[in-house]
Design a protein around this motif. Structure first.
Motif, mmCIF file in Angstrom:
data_model
loop_
_atom_site.group_PDB
_atom_site.id
_atom_site.type_symbol
_atom_site.label_atom_id
_atom_site.label_comp_id
_atom_site.label_asym_id
_atom_site.label_seq_id
_atom_site.Cartn_x
_atom_site.Cartn_y
_atom_site.Cartn_z
ATOM 1 N N LEU A 1 0.780 -1.232 0.016
ATOM 2 C CA LEU A 1 -0.092 -0.018 0.031
ATOM 3 C C LEU A 1 0.791 1.315 -0.116
ATOM 4 O O LEU A 1 0.487 2.101 -0.678
ATOM 5 C CB LEU A 1 -1.112 0.007 1.125
ATOM 6 N N SER A 2 1.935 1.284 0.706
ATOM 7 C CA SER A 2 2.627 2.402 0.798
ATOM 8 C C SER A 2 3.444 2.746 -0.316
ATOM 9 O O SER A 2 3.547 3.900 -0.805
ATOM 10 C CB SER A 2 3.563 2.375 1.795
ATOM 11 N N THR A 3 3.882 1.664 -1.149
ATOM 12 C CA THR A 3 4.345 1.758 -2.550
ATOM 13 C C THR A 3 3.573 2.266 -3.538
ATOM 14 O O THR A 3 3.981 3.120 -4.147
ATOM 15 C CB THR A 3 5.214 0.260 -2.889
ATOM 16 N N LEU A 4 2.271 1.536 -3.572
ATOM 17 C CA LEU A 4 1.411 2.076 -4.572
ATOM 18 C C LEU A 4 0.899 3.587 -4.433
ATOM 19 O O LEU A 4 0.633 4.147 -5.253
ATOM 20 C CB LEU A 4 0.200 1.083 -4.647
ATOM 21 N N ALA A 5 0.894 4.070 -2.982
ATOM 22 C CA ALA A 5 0.363 5.223 -2.563
ATOM 23 C C ALA A 5 1.369 6.258 -3.182
ATOM 24 O O ALA A 5 1.073 7.556 -3.335
ATOM 25 C CB ALA A 5 0.067 5.296 -1.165
ATOM 26 N N ASN A 6 2.688 6.009 -3.204
ATOM 27 C CA ASN A 6 3.722 6.891 -3.658
ATOM 28 C C ASN A 6 3.976 6.975 -5.151
ATOM 29 O O ASN A 6 5.013 7.477 -5.359
ATOM 30 C CB ASN A 6 4.757 6.562 -2.700
ATOM 31 N N ILE A 7 3.159 6.459 -5.836
ATOM 32 C CA ILE A 7 3.181 6.571 -7.508
ATOM 33 C C ILE A 7 2.277 7.344 -7.929
ATOM 34 O O ILE A 7 0.878 7.232 -7.160
ATOM 35 C CB ILE A 7 3.357 5.317 -8.020
ATOM 36 N N PRO A 8 2.232 7.863 -9.218
ATOM 37 C CA PRO A 8 0.842 8.739 -9.676
ATOM 38 C C PRO A 8 0.027 7.777 -10.073
ATOM 39 O O PRO A 8 0.431 6.514 -10.311
ATOM 40 C CB PRO A 8 1.522 9.661 -10.920
ATOM 41 N N PRO A 9 -1.094 8.224 -9.868
ATOM 42 C CA PRO A 9 -2.449 7.433 -10.154
ATOM 43 C C PRO A 9 -2.309 7.116 -11.650
ATOM 44 O O PRO A 9 -2.113 7.944 -12.552
ATOM 45 C CB PRO A 9 -3.575 8.377 -10.167
ATOM 46 N N GLU A 10 -2.305 5.764 -12.047
ATOM 47 C CA GLU A 10 -2.094 5.246 -13.425
ATOM 48 C C GLU A 10 -2.841 3.970 -13.529
ATOM 49 O O GLU A 10 -3.503 3.439 -12.669
ATOM 50 C CB GLU A 10 -0.499 5.029 -13.574
ATOM 51 N N ILE A 11 -2.531 3.203 -14.696
ATOM 52 C CA ILE A 11 -3.061 1.876 -14.817
ATOM 53 C C ILE A 11 -2.333 0.759 -14.083
ATOM 54 O O ILE A 11 -1.166 0.806 -14.355
ATOM 55 C CB ILE A 11 -3.234 1.562 -16.385
ATOM 56 N N ILE A 12 -3.007 0.029 -13.297
ATOM 57 C CA ILE A 12 -2.423 -1.116 -12.571
ATOM 58 C C ILE A 12 -3.164 -2.438 -12.924
ATOM 59 O O ILE A 12 -4.111 -2.492 -12.958
ATOM 60 C CB ILE A 12 -2.401 -0.930 -11.035
ATOM 61 N N ARG A 13 -2.267 -3.512 -13.640
ATOM 62 C CA ARG A 13 -2.628 -4.653 -13.887
ATOM 63 C C ARG A 13 -2.253 -5.546 -13.155
ATOM 64 O O ARG A 13 -1.183 -5.633 -12.637
ATOM 65 C CB ARG A 13 -2.135 -4.939 -15.336
ATOM 66 N N MET A 14 -3.149 -6.495 -12.471
ATOM 67 C CA MET A 14 -2.891 -7.691 -11.469
ATOM 68 C C MET A 14 -2.754 -8.892 -12.233
ATOM 69 O O MET A 14 -3.507 -9.410 -12.679
ATOM 70 C CB MET A 14 -3.634 -7.559 -10.276
ATOM 71 N N GLU A 15 -1.621 -9.770 -11.459
ATOM 72 C CA GLU A 15 -1.703 -11.038 -11.936
ATOM 73 C C GLU A 15 -1.380 -11.897 -10.513
ATOM 74 O O GLU A 15 -0.744 -11.345 -9.671
ATOM 75 C CB GLU A 15 -0.396 -11.518 -12.937
ATOM 76 N N ALA A 16 -2.080 -12.810 -10.481
ATOM 77 C CA ALA A 16 -2.005 -13.718 -9.057
ATOM 78 C C ALA A 16 -1.705 -15.233 -9.409
ATOM 79 O O ALA A 16 -2.121 -15.748 -10.488
ATOM 80 C CB ALA A 16 -3.410 -13.673 -8.436
ATOM 81 N N CYS A 17 -0.802 -15.609 -8.735
ATOM 82 C CA CYS A 17 -0.475 -17.048 -8.746
ATOM 83 C C CYS A 17 -1.395 -18.142 -7.838
ATOM 84 O O CYS A 17 -2.264 -17.641 -7.391
ATOM 85 C CB CYS A 17 0.850 -17.550 -8.253
ATOM 86 N N GLY A 18 -1.379 -19.216 -8.456
ATOM 87 C CA GLY A 18 -2.372 -20.044 -8.224
ATOM 88 C C GLY A 18 -2.693 -20.233 -6.566
ATOM 89 O O GLY A 18 -3.862 -20.516 -6.150
ATOM 90 N N ALA A 19 -1.780 -19.973 -5.599
ATOM 91 C CA ALA A 19 -1.832 -20.205 -4.442
ATOM 92 C C ALA A 19 -2.105 -18.739 -3.616
ATOM 93 O O ALA A 19 -1.976 -18.757 -2.486
ATOM 94 C CB ALA A 19 -0.616 -20.791 -3.887
#
Length: 59
Positions: free
Chosen positions: A38-56
């Motif tokens: 959260l702190s890392t994402l809060a310190n970057i400008p609002p942009e497009i974020i794409r997420m990928e999750a592993c199976g577990a």
């Protein structure tokens, strides 16, 4: 103004973040702990974020 794109790979304990600007220039590429997401994402400008999750990642 062109947007940058950030990718985040969601896992149980560590998360990989990779970001590029509209020209493909590397902005960030690092692995962080769950507690710093959260702190890392809060310190970057609002942009497009794409997420990928592993199976577990949901366990």
């Amino acid at each position: 103004m062109s947007q940058s794109i950030y990718g985040i790979n969601l896992a149980k304990h560590s998360f990989s973040i990779h970001g590029e600007d509209h020209q493909g220039k590397l902005l960030i590429h690092k692995t962080i702990s769950r507690s710093k997401v959260l702190s890392t994402l809060a310190n970057i400008p609002p942009e497009i974020i794409r997420m990928e999750a592993c199976g577990a990642s949901h366990e």
